[in-house]
Design a protein around this motif. Sequence first.
Motif, PDB file in Angstrom:
ATOM      1  N   GLY A 140      34.209  74.244   4.877  1.00  0.00           N
ATOM      2  CA  GLY A 140      32.951  73.579   4.545  1.00  0.00           C
ATOM      3  C   GLY A 140      31.859  74.485   4.001  1.00  0.00           C
ATOM      4  O   GLY A 140      31.368  74.288   2.889  1.00  0.00           O
ATOM      5  N   PHE A 209      26.972  64.255   2.829  1.00  0.00           N
ATOM      6  CA  PHE A 209      27.546  64.228   4.176  1.00  0.00           C
ATOM      7  C   PHE A 209      29.047  63.976   4.151  1.00  0.00           C
ATOM      8  O   PHE A 209      29.531  63.126   3.414  1.00  0.00           O
ATOM      9  CB  PHE A 209      26.861  63.128   4.999  1.00  0.00           C
ATOM     10  N   GLY A 210      29.773  64.704   5.009  1.00  0.00           N
ATOM     11  CA  GLY A 210      31.225  64.517   5.082  1.00  0.00           C
ATOM     12  C   GLY A 210      31.814  65.296   6.225  1.00  0.00           C
ATOM     13  O   GLY A 210      31.108  65.686   7.154  1.00  0.00           O
ATOM     14  N   GLY A 235      37.132  65.851   1.609  1.00  0.00           N
ATOM     15  CA  GLY A 235      38.082  66.899   1.253  1.00  0.00           C
ATOM     16  C   GLY A 235      38.835  67.354   2.479  1.00  0.00           C
ATOM     17  O   GLY A 235      38.519  66.946   3.598  1.00  0.00           O
ATOM     18  N   ILE A 332      38.331  63.742  15.335  1.00  0.00           N
ATOM     19  CA  ILE A 332      37.354  64.632  14.696  1.00  0.00           C
ATOM     20  C   ILE A 332      36.111  64.651  15.575  1.00  0.00           C
ATOM     21  O   ILE A 332      35.462  63.631  15.783  1.00  0.00           O
ATOM     22  CB  ILE A 332      37.030  64.183  13.261  1.00  0.00           C
TER      23      ILE A 332
HETATM   24  P1  ADP Z   1      36.661  69.685   6.056  1.00  0.00           P
HETATM   25  O1  ADP Z   1      36.049  70.996   6.455  1.00  0.00           O
HETATM   26  O2  ADP Z   1      36.420  69.328   4.625  1.00  0.00           O
HETATM   27  O3  ADP Z   1      36.361  68.573   7.000  1.00  0.00           O
HETATM   28  P2  ADP Z   1      39.249  69.901   7.291  1.00  0.00           P
HETATM   29  O4  ADP Z   1      40.537  70.283   6.685  1.00  0.00           O
HETATM   30  O5  ADP Z   1      38.735  70.616   8.475  1.00  0.00           O
HETATM   31  O6  ADP Z   1      38.228  69.944   6.092  1.00  0.00           O
HETATM   32  O7  ADP Z   1      39.275  68.363   7.690  1.00  0.00           O
HETATM   33  C1  ADP Z   1      39.755  67.419   6.788  1.00  0.00           C
HETATM   34  C2  ADP Z   1      39.751  66.051   7.413  1.00  0.00           C
HETATM   35  O8  ADP Z   1      38.408  65.681   7.759  1.00  0.00           O
HETATM   36  C3  ADP Z   1      40.218  64.979   6.456  1.00  0.00           C
HETATM   37  O9  ADP Z   1      41.625  64.880   6.428  1.00  0.00           O
HETATM   38  C4  ADP Z   1      39.535  63.748   7.037  1.00  0.00           C
HETATM   39  O10 ADP Z   1      40.270  63.229   8.122  1.00  0.00           O
HETATM   40  C5  ADP Z   1      38.223  64.299   7.554  1.00  0.00           C
HETATM   41  N1  ADP Z   1      37.164  64.093   6.562  1.00  0.00           N
HETATM   42  C6  ADP Z   1      36.676  64.972   5.660  1.00  0.00           C
HETATM   43  N2  ADP Z   1      35.692  64.404   4.925  1.00  0.00           N
HETATM   44  C7  ADP Z   1      35.561  63.124   5.359  1.00  0.00           C
HETATM   45  C8  ADP Z   1      34.737  62.007   4.994  1.00  0.00           C
HETATM   46  N3  ADP Z   1      33.822  62.089   4.048  1.00  0.00           N
HETATM   47  N4  ADP Z   1      34.922  60.851   5.653  1.00  0.00           N
HETATM   48  C9  ADP Z   1      35.848  60.742   6.627  1.00  0.00           C
HETATM   49  N5  ADP Z   1      36.648  61.739   7.027  1.00  0.00           N
HETATM   50  C10 ADP Z   1      36.518  62.923   6.396  1.00  0.00           C
END
Ligand code: ADP
Length: 433
Positions: A140, A209-210, A235, A332
Amino acid sequence: MIYNVDKETLPREDMEALQLRRLKDLCERVYARVPFYKKKFDEAGITPADIRSLNDLQYLPFTEKQDLRNHYPYGMFAVPKENIVRLHASSGTTGRATVVGYTQRDLDIWAECIARSLMMAGATRRDIIHNAYGYGLFTGGLGVHFGAEKLGATVVPVSGGATRRQISLLKDFGPTVICCTPSYMIFLHETAREMGIDFRELPLKIGVFGAEPWTDEMRRDIEAKTGITAVNIYGLSEVMGPGVSMECHEAQCGMHIYEDHFLPEIIDPSNGKAMGPGETGELVFTTLTKEGIPLIRYRTKDLSSLNYTPCVCGRSTVRMDRIKGRSDDMLIIRGVNVFPSQIESLLLETAGLTPHYQIIVRREGPLDTMEVQVEVDEKMFSDAIKNLQHRERELQKNIKEFLGVTASVKLVEPQSIERSVGKAKRVIDQRGE
Ligand code: ADP
Ligand code: K
Ligand code: ZN
């Protein structure tokens, strides 16, 4: 404004022609350089020369997270190690983490995807970007960082944590864009209120946001409370990191996928069969240009659907719907991915604990909390209370250290967690109740 007009508004036939060219090249590369893929292709009786149309994608093997774990750390890399200029990893105990490597070209493409994303959110080189995604092994922080620089904006690399200080920086530096998890944005807003600061009076106008699931209701709530426009960025580390897809601020309706780099599919998770536009299933990506760790048909386990209708913003790229859930048991917690199996392996390493456990996830205010309840064995149960407390603290520390999340740990009597006949119910998710 569109960052890469050429690629982001490409007519469908031209996009498909580009994707096919890149797919063929990708198959050649992985077949020649990654033994895992050579074996998979051979087993499926397919060679790179058999790929003649995008429709042939369905004959290619899937890749799963477990494949990356089985080849930990570098077994899936497709370039000599000296060409890798950066590593990232997702959380996990040693041997279970997912390691990804980037060539300089991979990093350049990633930065461009983020630059496209920030512009899609409405940002330009004149903006100041407060980047509160975590810096470090997670994708991130650094991912957004280099993309913001590529856009030519001013990036403030705050990373996560030290919330009151973040509020001061938001006030003093006057950023116009903030990047963080949606739940952290809510927490920032609450903290600001306690400090007597009204977000609506700050120069902030855009939130990116994500990293965790959120809803449209949460978006409207954030927008109303803070006076910004909130957009969704998606992502995952295996595919690249944040910036695989992004929502445009004009429509705020689904995330445009950078299809020139990531070829998306939706499949039925139960049988792997392709599903049509608008149908909800598991999102699968093939990384068309990635060099370090290229992936064929990577199963994200994220549930979504694809929308090919034209968008008001003028981009022609397909949009994916907000993530609707997961087809596996990944949780998550504040943006950090946690698998129950990771908790389980830590329990097994702690003397006196049994693998009978339950994870209870709650939302307290804006933040997720996780409680792990574990049965102790008979011997431990008859021990002094201070030993129990010691074990609780030990496990808590290990969870923090290996998974990067704070959990409260509660040791319970032998036989007190309900046994199930089928699949054990490991997770009780009370968020959204
Ligand atoms: P990041 O640091 O981008 O979150 P990770 O590989 O740690 O990358 O986590 C990826 C996972 O996080 C995705 O497979 C998904 O499940 C979740 N995720 C990432 N962005 C989003 C979003 N905008 N909405 C919902 N879930 C998300
Ligand atoms: K995540
Ligand atoms: Zn759009």
